[in-house]
Design a protein around this motif. Structure first.
Motif, PDB file in Angstrom:
ATOM      1  N   VAL A  56       0.938  -1.271  -0.048  1.00 30.95           N
ATOM      2  CA  VAL A  56      -0.024  -0.141  -0.022  1.00 30.95           C
ATOM      3  C   VAL A  56       0.735   1.194   0.037  1.00 30.95           C
ATOM      4  CG1 VAL A  56      -1.682   1.378   1.283  1.00 30.95           C
ATOM      5  CG2 VAL A  56      -1.974  -1.174   0.929  1.00 30.95           C
ATOM      6  N   THR A  57       1.831   1.328   0.846  1.00 27.48           N
ATOM      7  CA  THR A  57       2.810   2.574   0.845  1.00 27.48           C
ATOM      8  C   THR A  57       3.584   2.641  -0.391  1.00 27.48           C
ATOM      9  OG1 THR A  57       3.221   1.916   3.186  1.00 27.48           O
ATOM     10  CG2 THR A  57       4.636   3.438   2.315  1.00 27.48           C
ATOM     11  N   LEU A  58       4.064   1.540  -1.160  1.00 26.57           N
ATOM     12  CA  LEU A  58       4.806   1.761  -2.152  1.00 26.57           C
ATOM     13  C   LEU A  58       3.860   2.107  -3.373  1.00 26.57           C
ATOM     14  CD1 LEU A  58       7.099  -1.490  -2.035  1.00 26.57           C
ATOM     15  CD2 LEU A  58       7.799   0.808  -1.644  1.00 26.57           C
ATOM     16  N   ALA A  59       2.598   1.666  -3.474  1.00 25.89           N
ATOM     17  CA  ALA A  59       1.695   1.861  -4.410  1.00 25.89           C
ATOM     18  C   ALA A  59       1.280   3.356  -4.324  1.00 25.89           C
ATOM     19  CB  ALA A  59       0.345   0.860  -4.386  1.00 25.89           C
ATOM     20  N   GLY A  60       0.949   3.774  -3.117  1.00 25.81           N
ATOM     21  CA  GLY A  60       0.541   5.170  -2.882  1.00 25.81           C
ATOM     22  C   GLY A  60       1.639   6.078  -3.102  1.00 25.81           C
ATOM     23  N   THR A  61       2.713   5.670  -2.759  1.00 25.95           N
ATOM     24  CA  THR A  61       4.117   6.684  -3.047  1.00 25.95           C
ATOM     25  C   THR A  61       4.003   6.781  -4.609  1.00 25.95           C
ATOM     26  OG1 THR A  61       4.880   6.115  -0.845  1.00 25.95           O
ATOM     27  CG2 THR A  61       6.521   7.202  -2.674  1.00 25.95           C
ATOM     28  N   ALA A  62       4.252   5.655  -5.393  1.00 22.97           N
ATOM     29  CA  ALA A  62       4.234   5.843  -6.879  1.00 22.97           C
ATOM     30  C   ALA A  62       3.165   6.382  -7.450  1.00 22.97           C
ATOM     31  CB  ALA A  62       4.317   4.305  -7.112  1.00 22.97           C
ATOM     32  N   LEU A  63       2.020   6.476  -6.792  1.00 22.24           N
ATOM     33  CA  LEU A  63       1.072   7.250  -7.291  1.00 22.24           C
ATOM     34  C   LEU A  63       1.359   8.752  -7.613  1.00 22.24           C
ATOM     35  CD1 LEU A  63      -1.802   6.627  -8.752  1.00 22.24           C
ATOM     36  CD2 LEU A  63      -2.788   7.033  -6.611  1.00 22.24           C
ATOM     37  N   PHE A  64       1.861   9.187  -6.139  1.00 16.49           N
ATOM     38  CA  PHE A  64       1.889  10.619  -6.060  1.00 16.49           C
ATOM     39  C   PHE A  64       3.258  11.049  -6.930  1.00 16.49           C
ATOM     40  CE2 PHE A  64      -0.667  10.429  -1.949  1.00 16.49           C
ATOM     41  CZ  PHE A  64      -1.455  11.518  -2.144  1.00 16.49           C
ATOM     42  N   ALA A  65       4.235  10.141  -6.984  1.00 15.72           N
ATOM     43  CA  ALA A  65       5.315  10.479  -7.846  1.00 15.72           C
ATOM     44  C   ALA A  65       4.842  10.296  -9.149  1.00 15.72           C
ATOM     45  CB  ALA A  65       6.366   9.389  -7.742  1.00 15.72           C
ATOM     46  N   LEU A  66       3.869   9.541  -9.787  1.00 11.66           N
ATOM     47  CA  LEU A  66       3.421   9.675 -11.210  1.00 11.66           C
ATOM     48  C   LEU A  66       2.819  11.184 -11.290  1.00 11.66           C
ATOM     49  CD1 LEU A  66       3.115   8.255 -13.918  1.00 11.66           C
ATOM     50  CD2 LEU A  66       1.146   7.169 -12.898  1.00 11.66           C
ATOM     51  N   GLY A  67       2.114  11.395 -10.549  1.00 12.38           N
ATOM     52  CA  GLY A  67       1.246  12.615 -10.434  1.00 12.38           C
ATOM     53  C   GLY A  67       2.202  14.108 -10.626  1.00 12.38           C
ATOM     54  N   LEU A  68       3.058  13.881  -9.690  1.00 18.22           N
ATOM     55  CA  LEU A  68       4.166  14.811  -9.634  1.00 18.22           C
ATOM     56  C   LEU A  68       4.803  15.140 -11.061  1.00 18.22           C
ATOM     57  CD1 LEU A  68       6.093  17.066  -8.391  1.00 18.22           C
ATOM     58  CD2 LEU A  68       7.412  15.289  -7.651  1.00 18.22           C
TER      59      LEU A  68
END
Length: 406
Positions: A56-68
């Protein structure tokens, strides 16, 4: 004794150095702002003691990085030279979403965490997870509501405005104001037609559009703007340019509005006469017109009033509220403006007030001049309106000389 010239020189050098640092900071702002918008909610929602399962932490962080990474790229492709509407929709939606998440991560998340700690609710993990769900829940509700508010036909806002110099013959003159329609990547031709239908129910003497018709050229957005040709007024339909026209071939918009039967008031005026009394209806180009480099475009109030009787009251159309300083200096009776969108997505309201003297509604400037600032009829960019509802405005002009109501 200290040499005065040396002191002034030192002060000037210090001031120049300070301005230079500010300019350098402003250059980096487009880089800093997206990083803050995406990293702050990522940190608050995922990395402040929640101890989510690792996937969950990795997927959530990746999602924010992708948005950035993805949001600026989509904004560039959508609003840059390529003008790709699908990219603009993606970029604009991401911008509105992350602005809301960022805001409520700070406004709700931090105080809620402190409050839960103060009353001893659960352990650190429980409190962190409560904050995450509260912020996500608040942001989801606000974005859903804000999307519905942005896409709806605006409510009609009605108010009486008394002008000290308005003759009794013009008492009851009905002025409808629409502004900042911002036809854009999302096709709103049906919405545009419904807005015009609503305007026509108001039986206006004068209908005004104070600019920012669209994002894109007149050729590209013609289908969405075409319903403006159906707007009805007993006296006149008048229009002035906004700053967004100067991002997309302003003269094309002036020509199209003329074709649709609207009178572009480009630093000129017309007279509205009734019952032996006269109202001067004037308009100026947007304050950004001159810097656009487009020949003949600039905000020229003296030119707009040239030949008008100074004893007649003046209704002025100017896209940005900040033009009110010049209007008040010329003794204008009422200025109609848009531009601010009422902030559009809270708390952007506070940033707007740094640049403009008014956010929304009626305000007085000087001894005579009134300013009405509309929150706008459409929306710019992010398809959301949060605590800043759109409006179609009906202003009924009142004369102090009108006979009392029986």
């Amino acid at each position: 004794m200290t040499d005065t010239s040396e002191t002034r020189s030192a002060d000037s050098t210090a001031h120049s150095t300070q301005q230079s640092r500010l300019h350098r900071l402003m250059r980096y702002l487009p880089l800093i702002a997206p990083v803050l918008l995406w990293t702050v909610p990522c940190w608050v929602l995922l990395h402040t003691g929640q101890h989510w399962p690792l996937p969950v932490t990795l997927a959530g962080t990746a999602l924010f990085a992708l948005g950035l990474i993805g949001m600026p790229l989509a904004m560039i492709r959508g609003h840059g030279r390529r003008q790709q509407d699908w990219a603009a929709i993606v970029g604009d939606t991401l911008l509105g979403t992350i602005w809301t998440l960022f805001t409520w991560s700070v406004v709700l998340g931090v105080p809620l965490r402190l409050a839960l700690t103060g009353v001893g609710v659960g352990d650190g993990q429980d409190r962190a997870r409560i904050v995450t769900w509260a912020v996500l829940g608040a942001a989801t509700m606000l974005l859903t509501w804000g999307y519905a508010e942005a896409r709806r036909v605006p409510r009609v806002r009605r108010l009486d405005v008394q002008l000290a110099r308005l003759g009794a013959g013009l008492d009851g003159t009905r002025v409808v104001l629409i502004t900042d329609t911002h036809y854009g990547p999302l096709d709103r031709a049906r919405w545009s037609a419904r807005v015009c239908e609503t305007v026509n129910t108001l039986k206006a003497d004068l209908v005004c559009h104070t600019g920012d018709i669209a994002d894109g050229t007149a050729e590209h957005r013609r289908a969405q703007a075409a319903p403006l040709g159906t707007v009805q007024a007993t006296r006149a339909r008048v229009y002035v340019t906004g700053n967004h026209e100067y991002y997309s071939e302003a003269q094309g918009w002036v020509d199209l509005m003329d074709e649709l039967g609207w009178e572009p008031l480009r630093n000129r005026h017309l007279l509205l006469e009734r019952g032996g009394d006269t109202l001067v209806v004037a308009g100026v180009d947007d304050v950004t017109a001159e810097s656009s480099g487009l020949a003949g475009h600039r905000a020229h109030l003296a030119g707009a009033l040239h030949g008008a009787d100074p004893d007649h009251p003046v209704l002025l159309l100017a896209h940005q509220p900040k033009f009110i300083d010049r209007a008040a200096a010329h003794g204008i009776d009422l200025q109609l403006s848009g531009h601010t969108h009422g902030g559009q997505i809270w708390p952007f309201h506070h940033l707007v007030r740094i640049d403009q003297p008014a956010l929304a509604g009626l305000s007085r400037h000087g001894t005579r001049t009134l300013l009405y600032t509309s929150r706008g009829t459409g929306f710019w960019g992010p398809p959301f309106r949060v605590f800043a509802p759109s409006e179609i405005t009906l202003l009924v002009l009142r004369s102090p000389q009108r006979p009392p109501t029986p």
